[in-house]
Design a protein around this motif. Structure first.
Motif, mmCIF file in Angstrom:
data_model
loop_
_atom_site.group_PDB
_atom_site.id
_atom_site.type_symbol
_atom_site.label_atom_id
_atom_site.label_comp_id
_atom_site.label_asym_id
_atom_site.label_seq_id
_atom_site.Cartn_x
_atom_site.Cartn_y
_atom_site.Cartn_z
ATOM 1 N N UNK A 143 0.814 -1.215 0.000
ATOM 2 C CA UNK A 143 0.000 0.000 0.000
ATOM 3 C C UNK A 143 0.849 1.268 0.000
ATOM 4 N N UNK A 144 2.021 1.204 0.611
ATOM 5 C CA UNK A 144 2.837 2.422 0.685
ATOM 6 C C UNK A 144 3.601 2.675 -0.615
ATOM 7 N N UNK A 145 3.982 1.602 -1.313
ATOM 8 C CA UNK A 145 4.770 1.782 -2.544
ATOM 9 C C UNK A 145 4.079 1.261 -3.798
ATOM 10 N N UNK A 146 3.239 0.276 -3.658
ATOM 11 C CA UNK A 146 2.571 -0.314 -4.831
ATOM 12 C C UNK A 146 3.452 -1.357 -5.490
ATOM 13 N N UNK A 147 2.840 -2.113 -6.384
ATOM 14 C CA UNK A 147 3.515 -3.243 -7.026
ATOM 15 C C UNK A 147 4.098 -2.847 -8.378
ATOM 16 N N UNK A 148 5.090 -3.618 -8.774
ATOM 17 C CA UNK A 148 5.682 -3.462 -10.101
ATOM 18 C C UNK A 148 5.298 -4.686 -10.938
ATOM 19 N N UNK A 149 4.865 -4.475 -12.176
ATOM 20 C CA UNK A 149 4.417 -5.584 -13.032
ATOM 21 C C UNK A 149 5.156 -5.547 -14.366
ATOM 22 N N UNK A 150 5.117 -6.663 -15.064
ATOM 23 C CA UNK A 150 5.586 -6.700 -16.455
ATOM 24 C C UNK A 150 4.412 -7.137 -17.335
ATOM 25 N N UNK A 151 4.582 -7.033 -18.663
ATOM 26 C CA UNK A 151 3.617 -7.630 -19.588
ATOM 27 C C UNK A 151 4.130 -9.008 -20.008
ATOM 28 N N UNK A 198 -3.816 -10.568 -14.213
ATOM 29 C CA UNK A 198 -2.573 -11.031 -13.610
ATOM 30 C C UNK A 198 -2.584 -12.554 -13.590
ATOM 31 N N UNK A 199 -1.532 -13.183 -13.060
ATOM 32 C CA UNK A 199 -1.511 -14.649 -13.080
ATOM 33 C C UNK A 199 -2.482 -15.234 -12.068
ATOM 34 N N UNK A 200 -2.817 -14.452 -11.045
ATOM 35 C CA UNK A 200 -3.801 -14.908 -10.040
ATOM 36 C C UNK A 200 -4.637 -13.719 -9.570
ATOM 37 N N UNK A 201 -4.896 -12.789 -10.472
ATOM 38 C CA UNK A 201 -5.637 -11.582 -10.066
ATOM 39 C C UNK A 201 -6.307 -10.965 -11.281
ATOM 40 N N UNK A 202 -7.244 -10.053 -11.050
ATOM 41 C CA UNK A 202 -7.788 -9.239 -12.138
ATOM 42 C C UNK A 202 -7.045 -7.912 -12.154
ATOM 43 N N UNK A 203 -7.083 -7.263 -13.312
ATOM 44 C CA UNK A 203 -6.332 -6.024 -13.495
ATOM 45 C C UNK A 203 -7.294 -4.874 -13.803
ATOM 46 N N UNK A 204 -6.994 -3.712 -13.293
ATOM 47 C CA UNK A 204 -7.860 -2.530 -13.429
ATOM 48 C C UNK A 204 -7.017 -1.289 -13.682
ATOM 49 N N UNK A 205 -7.607 -0.303 -14.359
ATOM 50 C CA UNK A 205 -6.983 1.016 -14.392
ATOM 51 C C UNK A 205 -8.032 2.067 -14.053
ATOM 52 N N UNK A 206 -7.541 3.237 -13.693
ATOM 53 C CA UNK A 206 -8.416 4.405 -13.542
ATOM 54 C C UNK A 206 -7.866 5.476 -14.489
ATOM 55 N N UNK A 207 -8.741 6.035 -15.313
ATOM 56 C CA UNK A 207 -8.338 7.083 -16.253
ATOM 57 C C UNK A 207 -9.424 8.155 -16.274
ATOM 58 N N UNK A 208 -9.032 9.357 -16.011
ATOM 59 C CA UNK A 208 -9.977 10.489 -15.983
ATOM 60 C C UNK A 208 -11.206 10.182 -15.120
ATOM 61 N N UNK A 253 -4.074 5.592 -12.760
ATOM 62 C CA UNK A 253 -3.817 4.657 -11.655
ATOM 63 C C UNK A 253 -4.035 3.238 -12.170
ATOM 64 N N UNK A 254 -3.473 2.294 -11.469
ATOM 65 C CA UNK A 254 -3.634 0.884 -11.842
ATOM 66 C C UNK A 254 -3.675 0.060 -10.562
ATOM 67 N N UNK A 265 -2.485 -1.520 -5.152
ATOM 68 C CA UNK A 265 -2.055 -0.580 -6.201
ATOM 69 C C UNK A 265 -0.877 -1.125 -7.010
ATOM 70 N N UNK A 266 -0.885 -0.832 -8.306
ATOM 71 C CA UNK A 266 0.251 -1.115 -9.179
ATOM 72 C C UNK A 266 0.830 0.243 -9.569
ATOM 73 N N UNK A 267 2.111 0.432 -9.310
ATOM 74 C CA UNK A 267 2.696 1.766 -9.529
ATOM 75 C C UNK A 267 3.726 1.788 -10.654
ATOM 76 N N UNK A 268 4.072 0.609 -11.156
ATOM 77 C CA UNK A 268 5.059 0.559 -12.218
ATOM 78 C C UNK A 268 4.754 -0.638 -13.111
ATOM 79 N N UNK A 269 4.793 -0.435 -14.428
ATOM 80 C CA UNK A 269 4.626 -1.544 -15.371
ATOM 81 C C UNK A 269 5.739 -1.451 -16.406
ATOM 82 N N UNK A 270 6.510 -2.524 -16.524
ATOM 83 C CA UNK A 270 7.647 -2.528 -17.465
ATOM 84 C C UNK A 270 8.540 -1.303 -17.248
#
Lengths: 300, 300
Positions: A143-151, A198-208, A253-254, A265-270
């Motif tokens: 929660x404090x830093x968020x996760x990093x993901x790849x594609x 994700x491999x064991x999760x659903x993925x979401x974004x927030x835009x505007x 946001x993701x 939260x996901x804070x970094x992708x690739x």
């Protein structure tokens, strides 16, 4: 082993990290075994659910069992146990558990084969395995830093809502690729180039100010946390929409959702920071609403 | 259980249809069990080989073990057992078997998980399971009448040579579809519309005196009987070629190959007779040559 003395068993199992129910009998982790003729073992011929308890109540148990049966239907596995029988075993194991709150993996296999062939008729009765363990709280840094993901580009891209099945190799490869790049997990991408989950999760974004998640048709497993977010009182507008890699990289946001992890939260992708690179304020707001909602709501 | 008295064990196992080696110890079918934390069981995270003995000698064992390791590489499973250790266990089990000739399924799983996550690092040592049973002779009608097959459109169509893995659900669905239509098995068709293989066999046609089988790139598992046919002295010209449904329906002859079944004629596909609807004379000639070849040849 008949469970005549649940309290004594609770004391025995308190030393064990896991408590496992196999076809109605309880075992600790060292003694929980199944036949090598089990079709789940031979072929990945099984379906499963992952869920948890909140205050010793299973989270949306009837919906999880509905989805288990929906997965079974997708692989033409005819359950030889009723939904009620499965629910009874789940509740029995929760009662038996020494832990306040547990994670549960509920596995239904097509059963033991009488020979080595593929023909499903070679098995007659399903095996039901419920593996439970004490649930660990999410690490604070999520929660404090968020996760990093790849594609991760999927090789197998069937379209439509996916069964939760024992064929999990591609997700393992995706997860392994993420770990080797020091990321938390992978966002899988289908043959059309759309991010799915994700491999064991659903993925979401927030835009505007709008919350988006891919539609099931893109090859997504319908998570029950995902479903719950659609059912909650709306904090933000929510839409299903196919998401490209670009949509994710350019999101404000993701986050991911899963029954055991709630919203993270996901804070970094690739290596690209998402939004300002910090856990999104709207994501954290949604998490708060979600926890209130599942806390308030009757769990069935 | 240490095998100090092989003869006594042979006598015990003679009553059992199966003899199973789990990590070096032998069990009968009722006692052969693995942990529910085995990743093969949890995720289908395993690779395997099917093979047989001819006169108590394993058929091309070193090639089977090579292919097991090639499959492992494809799913990034790092074997913690050497090829020699696996060969030793296979030979030990053949020696232990009361049967003259046996079918063997050699399964290598990524091992027991210490937790429920996907991360392969959660397991440290592989599990090796060798399931053996007395080999049954092919039913006579297979040669006198030939097999009936259907086409099955695959959902998952990765291209390239496939691993023999514990993720077998699609093949089960294909096989089940065939059985429900009173056919013997299905010929699977990839996303490009090319026939690839049976659910546990390779597929071949003969047209104008030339023998054809699909190339591995179409999504084919490289069968060792297939490989052996390419290596045999040529009775007919043999070529790899992508095969459409039409190519198969209009073939002069059709057959399948597998280690346990050798060559078996296919005389009907989707209710269409292949050639004159009888087992092909060239197919039977090839079968004869094949049996001579594997009988003559040293089996390693």
């Amino acid at each position: 082993m008949t469970l005549i003395y649940p309290n004594i068993f609770s004391i025995l199992f308190i030393m064990s990290k896991f408590l496992i129910n196999i076809n109605g009998e309880h075992f600790d982790e060292s003694s929980a075994k199944i036949s090598v003729f089990d079709r789940g073992f031979l072929f990945g011929d099984s379906v499963y659910e992952s869920t948890r308890t909140f205050n010793r109540h299973p989270f949306r148990l009837s919906l999880h069992i509905e989805r288990l049966f929906a997965s079974a239907l997708k692989i033409q596995l005819n359950p030889t146990l009723s939904k009620e029988e499965i629910a009874t075993q789940v509740l029995k194991t929760i009662e038996q558990s020494p832990h306040q709150d547990i994670f549960m993996r509920i596995i239904l296999t097509r059963g033991n084969n009488s020979d080595l062939g593929l023909d499903p008729e070679l098995s007659s009765a399903n095996n039901l395995i419920i593996i439970t363990k004490e649930i660990s709280p999410n690490p604070e840094w999520w929660l404090s830093h968020g996760l990093s993901m790849i594609f991760y580009q999927k090789q197998n891209s069937p379209s439509g809502s996916l069964p939760k099945s024992g064929n999990y190799q591609e997700n393992i490869m995706a997860h392994k690729a993420a770990l080797s790049q020091k990321a938390y997990d992978a966002i899988m991408v289908n043959g059309q180039g759309f991010a799915t989950e994700g491999t064991t999760s659903n993925i979401w974004i927030i835009k505007n100010g709008v919350v988006y998640t891919p539609p099931l048709i893109d090859g997504v497993l319908e998570g029950l946390t995902r479903k719950t977010i659609f059912e909650m009182p709306r904090v933000y507008p929510i839409q299903e929409k196919s998401l490209t890699r670009q949509d994710i990289l350019e999101a404000d946001e993701c986050f991911i959702t899963s029954t055991t992890r709630n919203l993270v939260p996901v804070t970094k992708v690739e290596s690209t920071p998402i939004g300002n690179g910090k856990p999104g304020v709207n994501t954290l707001e949604l998490l708060k609403s979600y926890l209130q909602f599942v806390g308030q709501k009757a769990v069935f």
